[in-house]
Design a protein around this motif. Structure first.
Motif, PDB file in Angstrom:
ATOM      1  N   LEU A  54       0.826  -1.201   0.000  1.00 25.81           N
ATOM      2  CA  LEU A  54       0.000   0.000   0.000  1.00 25.81           C
ATOM      3  C   LEU A  54       0.866   1.259   0.000  1.00 25.81           C
ATOM      4  CD1 LEU A  54      -2.889   1.144   0.156  1.00 25.81           C
ATOM      5  CD2 LEU A  54      -2.687   1.089   2.644  1.00 25.81           C
ATOM      6  N   LEU A  55       1.992   1.210   0.719  1.00 28.49           N
ATOM      7  CA  LEU A  55       2.893   2.361   0.773  1.00 28.49           C
ATOM      8  C   LEU A  55       3.846   2.414  -0.417  1.00 28.49           C
ATOM      9  CD1 LEU A  55       3.794   2.177   4.574  1.00 28.49           C
ATOM     10  CD2 LEU A  55       2.269   3.822   3.471  1.00 28.49           C
ATOM     11  N   ARG A  56       3.756   1.404  -1.287  1.00 30.05           N
ATOM     12  CA  ARG A  56       4.610   1.318  -2.481  1.00 30.05           C
ATOM     13  C   ARG A  56       6.093   1.327  -2.099  1.00 30.05           C
ATOM     14  NH1 ARG A  56       2.168   5.615  -6.703  1.00 30.05           N
ATOM     15  NH2 ARG A  56       2.659   7.020  -4.998  1.00 30.05           N
ATOM     16  N   LEU A  57       6.410   0.508  -1.090  1.00 26.10           N
ATOM     17  CA  LEU A  57       7.790   0.364  -0.633  1.00 26.10           C
ATOM     18  C   LEU A  57       8.326  -0.991  -1.073  1.00 26.10           C
ATOM     19  CD1 LEU A  57       7.687   1.754   3.026  1.00 26.10           C
ATOM     20  CD2 LEU A  57       8.798   2.799   1.052  1.00 26.10           C
ATOM     21  N   GLU A  58       9.524  -1.002  -1.576  1.00 20.22           N
ATOM     22  CA  GLU A  58      10.196  -2.240  -1.948  1.00 20.22           C
ATOM     23  C   GLU A  58      11.315  -2.489  -0.945  1.00 20.22           C
ATOM     24  OE1 GLU A  58      11.479  -2.111  -5.962  1.00 20.22           O
ATOM     25  OE2 GLU A  58       9.448  -1.875  -6.798  1.00 20.22           O
ATOM     26  N   VAL A  59      11.070  -3.451  -0.063  1.00 19.68           N
ATOM     27  CA  VAL A  59      12.010  -3.773   1.006  1.00 19.68           C
ATOM     28  C   VAL A  59      12.509  -5.189   0.788  1.00 19.68           C
ATOM     29  CG1 VAL A  59      12.334  -3.921   3.502  1.00 19.68           C
ATOM     30  CG2 VAL A  59      10.754  -2.239   2.554  1.00 19.68           C
ATOM     31  N   ASP A  60      13.820  -5.374   0.959  1.00 15.72           N
ATOM     32  CA  ASP A  60      14.412  -6.691   0.719  1.00 15.72           C
ATOM     33  C   ASP A  60      13.900  -7.725   1.714  1.00 15.72           C
ATOM     34  OD1 ASP A  60      15.838  -5.593  -1.357  1.00 15.72           O
ATOM     35  OD2 ASP A  60      17.586  -5.122  -0.109  1.00 15.72           O
ATOM     36  N   GLU A  61      13.895  -7.379   2.987  1.00 16.46           N
ATOM     37  CA  GLU A  61      13.491  -8.328   4.018  1.00 16.46           C
ATOM     38  C   GLU A  61      12.335  -7.749   4.818  1.00 16.46           C
ATOM     39  OE1 GLU A  61      16.744  -9.440   6.448  1.00 16.46           O
ATOM     40  OE2 GLU A  61      17.968 -10.231   4.805  1.00 16.46           O
ATOM     41  N   VAL A  62      11.229  -8.485   4.826  1.00 14.64           N
ATOM     42  CA  VAL A  62      10.051  -8.087   5.594  1.00 14.64           C
ATOM     43  C   VAL A  62       9.758  -9.186   6.602  1.00 14.64           C
ATOM     44  CG1 VAL A  62       7.596  -7.534   5.503  1.00 14.64           C
ATOM     45  CG2 VAL A  62       9.110  -6.767   3.679  1.00 14.64           C
ATOM     46  N   PRO A  63       9.643  -8.870   7.893  1.00 17.90           N
ATOM     47  CA  PRO A  63       9.326  -9.904   8.889  1.00 17.90           C
ATOM     48  C   PRO A  63       8.034 -10.629   8.534  1.00 17.90           C
ATOM     49  CG  PRO A  63       9.992  -7.860   9.959  1.00 17.90           C
ATOM     50  CD  PRO A  63       9.856  -7.554   8.500  1.00 17.90           C
ATOM     51  N   ARG A  85      -8.813  -4.667 -16.956  1.00 18.99           N
ATOM     52  CA  ARG A  85      -8.689  -6.086 -16.623  1.00 18.99           C
ATOM     53  C   ARG A  85      -8.444  -6.324 -15.139  1.00 18.99           C
ATOM     54  NH1 ARG A  85      -5.041  -8.215 -21.799  1.00 18.99           N
ATOM     55  NH2 ARG A  85      -6.568  -7.623 -23.407  1.00 18.99           N
ATOM     56  N   GLY A  86      -8.550  -5.265 -14.329  1.00 19.58           N
ATOM     57  CA  GLY A  86      -8.464  -5.423 -12.888  1.00 19.58           C
ATOM     58  C   GLY A  86      -7.073  -5.365 -12.307  1.00 19.58           C
ATOM     59  N   VAL A  87      -6.075  -4.923 -13.073  1.00 20.67           N
ATOM     60  CA  VAL A  87      -4.716  -4.805 -12.538  1.00 20.67           C
ATOM     61  C   VAL A  87      -4.680  -3.629 -11.567  1.00 20.67           C
ATOM     62  CG1 VAL A  87      -2.293  -4.427 -13.129  1.00 20.67           C
ATOM     63  CG2 VAL A  87      -3.760  -5.770 -14.648  1.00 20.67           C
ATOM     64  N   PRO A  88      -4.104  -3.776 -10.371  1.00 19.98           N
ATOM     65  CA  PRO A  88      -4.055  -2.676  -9.401  1.00 19.98           C
ATOM     66  C   PRO A  88      -3.341  -1.452  -9.964  1.00 19.98           C
ATOM     67  CG  PRO A  88      -3.454  -4.758  -8.369  1.00 19.98           C
ATOM     68  CD  PRO A  88      -3.519  -5.020  -9.838  1.00 19.98           C
ATOM     69  N   LEU A  89      -3.691  -0.285  -9.397  1.00 18.67           N
ATOM     70  CA  LEU A  89      -3.146   0.969  -9.896  1.00 18.67           C
ATOM     71  C   LEU A  89      -1.619   1.044  -9.794  1.00 18.67           C
ATOM     72  CD1 LEU A  89      -3.619   3.801 -11.024  1.00 18.67           C
ATOM     73  CD2 LEU A  89      -3.946   4.607  -8.685  1.00 18.67           C
ATOM     74  N   PRO A  90      -0.984   0.661  -8.666  1.00 16.02           N
ATOM     75  CA  PRO A  90       0.487   0.743  -8.626  1.00 16.02           C
ATOM     76  C   PRO A  90       1.156  -0.086  -9.725  1.00 16.02           C
ATOM     77  CG  PRO A  90      -0.398   0.480  -6.418  1.00 16.02           C
ATOM     78  CD  PRO A  90      -1.538   0.272  -7.355  1.00 16.02           C
ATOM     79  N   ALA A  91       0.644  -1.314  -9.956  1.00 18.92           N
ATOM     80  CA  ALA A  91       1.230  -2.149 -11.003  1.00 18.92           C
ATOM     81  C   ALA A  91       0.963  -1.560 -12.384  1.00 18.92           C
ATOM     82  CB  ALA A  91       0.673  -3.568 -10.912  1.00 18.92           C
ATOM     83  N   THR A  92      -0.221  -0.955 -12.564  1.00 13.88           N
ATOM     84  CA  THR A  92      -0.541  -0.327 -13.849  1.00 13.88           C
ATOM     85  C   THR A  92       0.395   0.839 -14.133  1.00 13.88           C
ATOM     86  OG1 THR A  92      -2.857  -0.978 -13.677  1.00 13.88           O
ATOM     87  CG2 THR A  92      -2.344   0.851 -15.148  1.00 13.88           C
ATOM     88  N   THR A  93       0.609   1.680 -13.124  1.00 16.71           N
ATOM     89  CA  THR A  93       1.501   2.828 -13.304  1.00 16.71           C
ATOM     90  C   THR A  93       2.921   2.377 -13.633  1.00 16.71           C
ATOM     91  OG1 THR A  93       0.156   4.068 -11.721  1.00 16.71           O
ATOM     92  CG2 THR A  93       2.346   4.928 -12.210  1.00 16.71           C
ATOM     93  N   LYS A  94       3.381   1.349 -12.932  1.00 21.61           N
ATOM     94  CA  LYS A  94       4.743   0.864 -13.157  1.00 21.61           C
ATOM     95  C   LYS A  94       4.911   0.302 -14.563  1.00 21.61           C
ATOM     96  CE  LYS A  94       8.216  -2.146 -11.016  1.00 21.61           C
ATOM     97  NZ  LYS A  94       8.481  -3.094  -9.897  1.00 21.61           N
ATOM     98  N   ARG A  95       3.906  -0.435 -15.036  1.00 20.02           N
ATOM     99  CA  ARG A  95       4.016  -1.039 -16.366  1.00 20.02           C
ATOM    100  C   ARG A  95       3.850  -0.005 -17.476  1.00 20.02           C
ATOM    101  NH1 ARG A  95       0.589  -6.701 -15.568  1.00 20.02           N
ATOM    102  NH2 ARG A  95       1.791  -7.468 -13.781  1.00 20.02           N
ATOM    103  N   SER A  96       2.965   1.002 -17.250  1.00 15.49           N
ATOM    104  CA  SER A  96       2.801   2.027 -18.280  1.00 15.49           C
ATOM    105  C   SER A  96       4.046   2.898 -18.396  1.00 15.49           C
ATOM    106  CB  SER A  96       1.578   2.892 -17.969  1.00 15.49           C
ATOM    107  OG  SER A  96       1.731   3.549 -16.728  1.00 15.49           O
TER     108      SER A  96
END
Length: 697
Positions: free
Chosen positions: A355-364, A681-692
């Motif tokens: 939701l926060l659009r954070l890419e973290v290597d290790e998440v507990p 086609r129901g792709v979430p907005l963050p993924a849509t923005t990244k792919r566009s």
């Protein structure tokens, strides 16, 4: 005697239909002063086409009345005039369904009741006589009843007429014998129907009060007594609303003209589709029991200060169901916190990061415990996604980002403690008992929790918030300039528009983003400017200074669109979904004569005011729109893009990148096509923005 005086004054002829008969020697006396009596006389007709209905043995559920309310919502003229039941403890359940219901327990109450102001609930023993005055005060066209069924079932040992409840059926039949008297007077009974409840299965299971209310097709708010025996008695004797709607629809066909008659199947389907169930309701604790309401009516319930005080007083605190996310940099020993976000324990860390659009290597892994604090190393504080998407389903679910003046909070919708989470967030924002209001990112008020978008702003001082969403003309936006001054952003406004900006300045929205809007002195002479300075309320605001320009650009663009609707002679019948690239920023009913060219001019005006690149084109999904096209023509055109269950027309502003030329235009068109197809086609907005965006690489 007052009733007889009224008859003698207003009626020239009286005909006795049903009276007591007494014989005194050779004189036959029709005595209408003792016991139930029905007289026909000349009366003044009402100038009202609404069919009035009376429900006997209503109970606390009043299934017939709920069916009548449903059919009235469908557009047919039927109304419950008054109800009768012996249990005066059912006053709260009946008033919960309709707060205008008047309660009558005595002859004096009946004399003071105003039947024209709303339904009247009479609590009296049907064997008594005083309540019969209601027939004179409000004569009905429809009489419905559902007497107790226990004497005729195994639950009542099939005692039948041997039980007091069973003999009530004889009394009801005696009242209904009036129809025979009407027949003798020249009238004919054209419809008579009865209902039979279906047999239950062999399995035995105890049902809760909310389950029984739902099974009976409850449509209106239900007050469920805390005493289980009282609740079971009230609901066990209830008549299912869809069944009652079928019979009422058949009866109304005898009164209404062809073409304006309700279809029984449609009436039953309407009740079933609108009925309260576990997926669309809220069960709240109130004094003396529970209140079961549809999620769309929660606002109406808490609008009552009396009920709101009960809800807040009895609602358990949800503070123990939140954990903290500490975002910063450094190792555990020397960790430097830049932002703290409170998350509901229903939201795991992976969902929060997404939701926060954070890419973290290790998440507990695993669930988080209440009051636990988790440190996450990040390069920068995540930027709030400015989007106002409407939920795809009828009831919102999933994590929701709340931006408040005191920080960011992530809550989980669609779970049992959903409202407790909101209350905890509201209490965290309140100061000095000030009210709060829920808004979209751009100031549109949110009145129903089921329609919450993924990002919600919680603004304080709601009582003093007269302009939640700013509305500026093109001249007022053109008179504004955003510039940097010593690391701060300053809005400079021309003197002639200073007052409008001071009144509608979006300070409440900027506070939710961690910024404070400080106003300067009002100009006293022509040529002077009015200044609004933006200062961070904390060391690291949720939205950095560089991102505020694009937010203010979108806000001023929407403000011009809102202003255009105020002076328009004709608005579109359907709202238009406004997007910037793949982000939805608002849904407005715009002027029918508005051209695409003017929309592009509004965008350029907003961009120039905040010093952003002004060139852009307007699309509808993958379709580029001609500048001379009017919105009323686009609504009827097949070459437009529509989105969602309501098939809402989409207008997308595609800012052009610097460099120009046909290559940039084709690139923007390709990105728009990709975004439209992915969202459809129901792709979430963050993924849509990244792919566009990846299309340009």
């Amino acid at each position: 005697m007052e009733d007889w005086a009224a008859i003698g004054t207003n009626c020239s002829r009286v005909r006795a239909l049903w009276t007591q008969v007494c014989i005194n020697e050779q004189v036959v006396i029709l005595d209408a002063t003792r016991g139930p009596a029905f007289l026909a006389c000349t009366v003044a007709t009402r100038q009202d086409e609404t069919l009035q209905m009376v429900e006997l043995f209503s109970g606390g559920f009043s299934g017939w009345s709920q069916a009548a309310w449903a059919i009235r919502e469908m557009g047919y003229p039927v109304n419950t005039s008054w109800l009768l039941d012996i249990e005066d403890s059912y006053d709260k359940p009946i008033q919960a369904q309709d707060r205008t219901t008047q309660i009558v327990r005595t002859v004096a109450d009946l004399a003071e009741a105003d039947f024209s102001r709303g339904p009247v609930a009479i609590f009296a023993n049907i064997e008594h006589q005083w309540w019969h005055r209601a027939w004179i005060r409000a004569p009905p066209q429809l009489l419905v009843a559902s007497p107790p069924c226990q004497p005729w079932s195994s639950a009542g040992q099939q005692s039948g007429l041997a039980s007091p409840d069973g003999r009530l059926a004889l009394l009801l039949a005696a009242i209904c014998r009036v129809t025979q008297a009407w027949k003798e007077a020249g009238y004919e009974c054209v419809s008579q129907q009865s209902l039979q409840l279906s047999e239950v299965g062999d399995g035995i299971r105890f049902f809760s009060a909310p389950e029984i209310a739902s099974c009976h097709g409850a449509l209106r708010p239900q007050f469920l007594p805390a005493c289980d025996q009282t609740a079971m008695t009230m609901l066990g004797n209830a008549l299912a609303t869809p069944q009652a709607a079928v019979v009422l629809a058949h009866a109304l066909q005898l009164f209404l003209k062809p073409g304006h008659r309700p279809d029984p199947a449609e009436a039953a389907a309407y009740c079933v589709n609108r009925a309260i169930n576990s997926g669309n309701s809220v069960l709240a604790r109130v004094t003396g029991g529970w209140m079961l309401v549809h999620v769309t009516e929660v606002g109406q319930i808490i609008a009552s200060s009396h009920l709101r005080a009960q809800l807040e007083g009895l609602l358990q605190s949800a503070a123990a169901s939140f954990y903290a996310l500490s975002l910063g940099f450094g190792r555990e020993a020397d960790f430097v916190e830049q932002a703290r976000i409170h998350c509901s324990t229903h939201v795991n860390l992976a969902e929060a990061m997404r939701l926060l659009r954070l890419e973290v290597d290790e998440v507990p892994q695993g669930p988080m415990r209440a009051r636990e604090c988790c440190q996450i190393g990040v390069e920068a504080v995540p930027v709030v996604p400015f989007q106002a998407d409407v939920p795809r389903t009828s009831v919102c679910s999933g994590p929701i980002l709340l931006c408040t003046p005191t920080g960011t909070i992530i809550v989980q919708a669609g779970v049992p403690d959903w409202l407790q989470q909101l209350k905890w967030a509201f209490d965290k924002c309140r100061s000095f008992n000030l009210g709060v209001v829920c808004l979209t990112c751009f100031g549109e008020r949110l009145t129903c929790v089921s329609k919450f978008p993924p990002v919600v702003f919680i603004a304080t001082e709601a009582d003093d918030l007269h302009y939640s969403a700013p509305s500026f003309s093109r001249e007022q936006v053109r008179a504004c300039r955003l510039c940097s001054n010593g690391g701060q952003l300053v809005l400079s406004i021309a003197a002639e528009h200073a007052l409008t900006w001071w009144i509608q300045a979006p300070s409440h929205l900027l506070e939710c983003l961690g910024w404070q809007l400080i106003s300067g002195d009002m100009p006293t002479e022509a040529g002077q400017t009015f200044q609004l300075s933006l200062q961070a309320t904390g060391s690291t605001p949720p939205v950095p200074l560089c991102e505020l320009r694009s937010y203010l650009r979108d806000l001023l663009f929407l403000a011009q669109l809102r202003h255009s609707t105020a002076a328009a002679e004709l608005l579109l019948s359907e709202p238009i979904l406004i997007q910037v690239v793949a982000r939805s920023i608002g849904c407005l009913r715009l002027p029918a004569q508005l051209c695409v060219d003017k929309i592009e001019h509004m965008w350029r005006t907003a961009c120039l005011a905040v010093d952003c690149w002004p060139t852009a084109r307007v699309f509808s999904g993958p379709f580029p729109l001609r500048v001379e096209s009017r919105l009323e023509d686009l609504v009827a055109s097949p070459e437009v893009f529509r989105k969602g269950r309501d098939r809402c027309l989409v207008l997308t502003v595609m800012p052009e990148t610097r460099g120009g030329g046909s290559k940039d235009e084709n690139l923007q068109l390709a990105k728009s096509r990709v975004a439209a197809l992915l969202l459809d086609r129901g792709v979430p907005l963050p993924a849509t923005t990244k792919r566009s965006v990846a299309v340009a690489v």
